[in-house]
Write a protein that holds these residues in place. Structure first.
Motif, short mmCIF file in Angstrom:
data_model
loop_
_atom_site.label_atom_id
_atom_site.label_comp_id
_atom_site.label_asym_id
_atom_site.label_seq_id
_atom_site.Cartn_x
_atom_site.Cartn_y
_atom_site.Cartn_z
N LEU A 1 33.94 27.31 14.54
CA LEU A 1 33.61 26.94 13.17
C LEU A 1 32.18 26.42 13.05
CD1 LEU A 1 36.84 24.99 12.14
CD2 LEU A 1 36.27 27.36 11.64
N THR A 2 31.58 26.69 11.90
CA THR A 2 30.28 26.11 11.60
C THR A 2 30.52 24.77 10.91
OG1 THR A 2 30.17 27.12 9.42
CG2 THR A 2 29.27 28.40 11.26
N LEU A 3 29.52 23.96 10.80
CA LEU A 3 29.65 22.65 10.16
C LEU A 3 30.20 22.77 8.73
CD1 LEU A 3 29.44 19.66 10.52
CD2 LEU A 3 27.04 19.78 9.86
N PRO A 4 29.68 23.68 7.89
CA PRO A 4 30.26 23.80 6.54
C PRO A 4 31.75 24.18 6.56
CG PRO A 4 28.14 24.90 6.62
CD PRO A 4 28.49 24.51 8.03
N MET B 1 33.91 23.36 8.94
CA MET B 1 34.64 22.17 9.34
C MET B 1 34.78 21.20 8.18
SD MET B 1 33.50 21.22 13.20
CE MET B 1 31.91 21.97 13.39
N GLU B 2 33.72 21.03 7.39
CA GLU B 2 33.78 20.13 6.24
C GLU B 2 34.82 20.63 5.24
OE1 GLU B 2 29.76 19.93 4.87
OE2 GLU B 2 29.18 18.49 6.42
N TYR B 3 34.93 21.95 5.07
CA TYR B 3 35.90 22.53 4.15
C TYR B 3 37.33 22.25 4.61
CZ TYR B 3 38.78 25.96 1.77
OH TYR B 3 39.78 26.57 1.08
N VAL B 4 37.59 22.45 5.90
CA VAL B 4 38.93 22.26 6.44
C VAL B 4 39.36 20.80 6.41
CG1 VAL B 4 40.34 22.46 8.52
CG2 VAL B 4 38.83 24.32 7.88
#
Length: 163
Positions: free
Chosen positions: A154-157, A159-162
């Motif tokens: 996963l990319t940082l964005p 991860m933030e979404y999940v």
């Protein structure tokens, strides 16, 4: 008599432990994963090999071997398929030290959900993989004590979404 032919039928099992961290990045325990015989070419992956066979092999190992894997009071997380759960394989592990990670959400049946509920009632931690598109997974997610999120791809964005 230490004849090498006596050891021909012995099967070597290789397991690795991958660290599992909590939301504060503290070491919670280890996920035990099966790895093929070492030849320098294989990757260590949580889903490497046949999951039914892996859980069965682990469940049939001795408690003393598990004690060597679990250090300093850490817990272990082991993948179990629907078939493993229906065959009651998680009961070979101590509930105070083991977390049952449910895999293959597309094959979860009502009888498997009942067995998972019984495992939880018997003191086992239930872990479910985060699988956003699965329709049959909500029942298991409701029973889960922990949600496993593999962030390696996963990319940082993302991860933030999940989270």
């Amino acid at each position: 008599m230490n004849d090498s032919s006596e050891n021909k039928d012995l099967t070597s099992l290789y397991f690795a432990r991958l660290p599992v961290f909590d939301t504060r990045t503290n070491l919670w325990g280890y996920e035990l994963v099966h790895v093929p015989e070492p030849d320098g070419e294989q990757n260590i992956e949580p889903n490497a090999g046949d999951a039914d066979t892996i859980a069965s092999d682990l469940a049939s190992s001795t408690y003393m071997a598990l004690q060597q894997i679990m250090d300093h009071g850490r817990k272990i997380m082991v993948n179990f398929t629907r078939r493993n759960i229906l065959d009651r394989l998680p009961y070979a592990l101590p509930p105070t030290r083991a977390a049952v990670k449910i895999i293959d959400p597309e094959n979860i049946s009502p009888s498997a959900v009942e067995s998972i509920t019984q495992l939880k009632d018997d003191g086992y931690l239930i872990v479910a993989d985060w699988i956003p598109a699965s329709e049959s997974w909500p029942e298991v997610l409701e029973l889960a004590d922990m949600i496993n999120l593999d962030v390696s791809g996963l990319t940082l964005p993302d991860m933030e979404y999940v989270v």
